[in-house]
Design a protein around this motif. Structure first.
Motif, PDB file in Angstrom:
ATOM      1  N   LEU A 147       6.075   5.107  -8.897  1.00  0.00           N
ATOM      2  CA  LEU A 147       7.194   4.161  -9.011  1.00  0.00           C
ATOM      3  C   LEU A 147       6.836   3.012  -9.958  1.00  0.00           C
ATOM      4  N   ALA A 148       5.588   2.578  -9.911  1.00  0.00           N
ATOM      5  CA  ALA A 148       5.158   1.522 -10.832  1.00  0.00           C
ATOM      6  C   ALA A 148       5.327   1.985 -12.269  1.00  0.00           C
ATOM      7  N   ARG A 149       4.900   3.214 -12.534  1.00  0.00           N
ATOM      8  CA  ARG A 149       4.999   3.774 -13.896  1.00  0.00           C
ATOM      9  C   ARG A 149       6.458   3.965 -14.308  1.00  0.00           C
ATOM     10  N   ASP A 150       7.278   4.497 -13.390  1.00  0.00           N
ATOM     11  CA  ASP A 150       8.633   4.919 -13.750  1.00  0.00           C
ATOM     12  C   ASP A 150       9.696   3.827 -13.609  1.00  0.00           C
ATOM     13  N   GLY A 197       0.820  -1.201   0.000  1.00  0.00           N
ATOM     14  CA  GLY A 197       0.000   0.000   0.000  1.00  0.00           C
ATOM     15  C   GLY A 197       0.855   1.252   0.000  1.00  0.00           C
ATOM     16  N   GLY A 198       2.151   1.086  -0.180  1.00  0.00           N
ATOM     17  CA  GLY A 198       3.066   2.220  -0.209  1.00  0.00           C
ATOM     18  C   GLY A 198       3.885   2.306   1.062  1.00  0.00           C
ATOM     19  N   ARG A 218       2.780   7.836  -4.562  1.00  0.00           N
ATOM     20  CA  ARG A 218       4.206   7.638  -4.864  1.00  0.00           C
ATOM     21  C   ARG A 218       4.458   6.228  -5.401  1.00  0.00           C
ATOM     22  N   LEU A 219       3.744   5.222  -4.842  1.00  0.00           N
ATOM     23  CA  LEU A 219       3.919   3.855  -5.325  1.00  0.00           C
ATOM     24  C   LEU A 219       3.409   3.716  -6.760  1.00  0.00           C
ATOM     25  N   LEU A 235      10.310   2.582   0.079  1.00  0.00           N
ATOM     26  CA  LEU A 235      10.373   2.259  -1.343  1.00  0.00           C
ATOM     27  C   LEU A 235      10.436   3.582  -2.094  1.00  0.00           C
ATOM     28  N   THR A 236      11.623   3.904  -2.589  1.00  0.00           N
ATOM     29  CA  THR A 236      11.896   5.205  -3.188  1.00  0.00           C
ATOM     30  C   THR A 236      12.520   5.015  -4.575  1.00  0.00           C
ATOM     31  N   LEU A 237      12.807   6.115  -5.240  1.00  0.00           N
ATOM     32  CA  LEU A 237      13.516   6.025  -6.523  1.00  0.00           C
ATOM     33  C   LEU A 237      14.884   5.372  -6.366  1.00  0.00           C
ATOM     34  N   ASP A 238      15.473   5.453  -5.162  1.00  0.00           N
ATOM     35  CA  ASP A 238      16.769   4.815  -4.917  1.00  0.00           C
ATOM     36  C   ASP A 238      16.641   3.314  -4.676  1.00  0.00           C
ATOM     37  N   THR A 239      15.599   2.882  -3.967  1.00  0.00           N
ATOM     38  CA  THR A 239      15.462   1.462  -3.622  1.00  0.00           C
ATOM     39  C   THR A 239      14.603   0.685  -4.613  1.00  0.00           C
ATOM     40  N   ALA A 240      13.737   1.352  -5.351  1.00  0.00           N
ATOM     41  CA  ALA A 240      12.816   0.664  -6.258  1.00  0.00           C
ATOM     42  C   ALA A 240      13.525  -0.143  -7.356  1.00  0.00           C
ATOM     43  N   PRO A 241      14.623   0.346  -7.961  1.00  0.00           N
ATOM     44  CA  PRO A 241      15.268  -0.478  -9.003  1.00  0.00           C
ATOM     45  C   PRO A 241      15.761  -1.824  -8.466  1.00  0.00           C
TER      46      PRO A 241
END
Length: 161
Positions: free
Chosen positions: A134-137, A90-91, A130-131, A95-101
């Protein structure tokens, strides 16, 4: 002994969740009477499942697993053991742009619980947005399947935006 024919196993790594969804069975985070499993104990569970069952997929379900210390290490271990890995979230602020990859490289599927601003707190809604971003990006470009779910109850059916 023949292993049980398990295709998928659903695991709840933590009972803690910072989201305060009004439909949740534990919206007030009632304290657990026993401690949660440690990372080492979860790793032993994964190993036991790999050695003694035909399990193909581990599905990490609700509560916010990304808030559990060591969650990325657990995902990495599950993937290294050859499991298909799915996470329901649920977010989380973790989970950020740094950890998502890193996370995207380990997952086969991400399920996003999305409920709308009238049903959850503003902070929870912002984490959910934000989640989705992150899914999109990150996740979709990494070929991670993404599903969005919404819980509808009689209590908030007229509040969905």
């Amino acid at each position: 002994m023949t292993p049980p024919p398990l295709k998928s196993v659903m695991l709840m790594l933590t009972a803690k969740c910072r989201n305060k969804c009004d439909f949740c069975l534990n919206a007030h985070n009632i304290p657990m009477t026993r401690p949660e499993l440690t990372v080492a104990q979860w790793l032993a569970v994964f190993d036991d499942l790999r050695r003694n069952t035909t399990t193909e997929s581990l599905i990490f379900v609700e509560r916010e697993m990304f808030d559990k210390p060591g969650c990325f290490d657990l995902l990495e271990a599950a993937a290294a053991l050859g499991f298909r890995v799915q996470v329901c979230s649920g977010g989380s602020d973790n989970l950020t742009l740094d950890t998502a990859p890193r996370c995207a490289s380990l997952l086969n599927h991400l399920v996003i619980s999305f409920h709308g601003p009238k049903v959850v707190s503003r902070a929870t809604y912002q984490r959910q947005i934000r989640l989705l971003e992150l899914a999109r990006d990150v996740f979709l470009p990494a070929n991670v399947g993404v599903t969005i779910t919404m819980t509808v109850t009689r209590k908030h059916a007229g509040q969905l935006d």
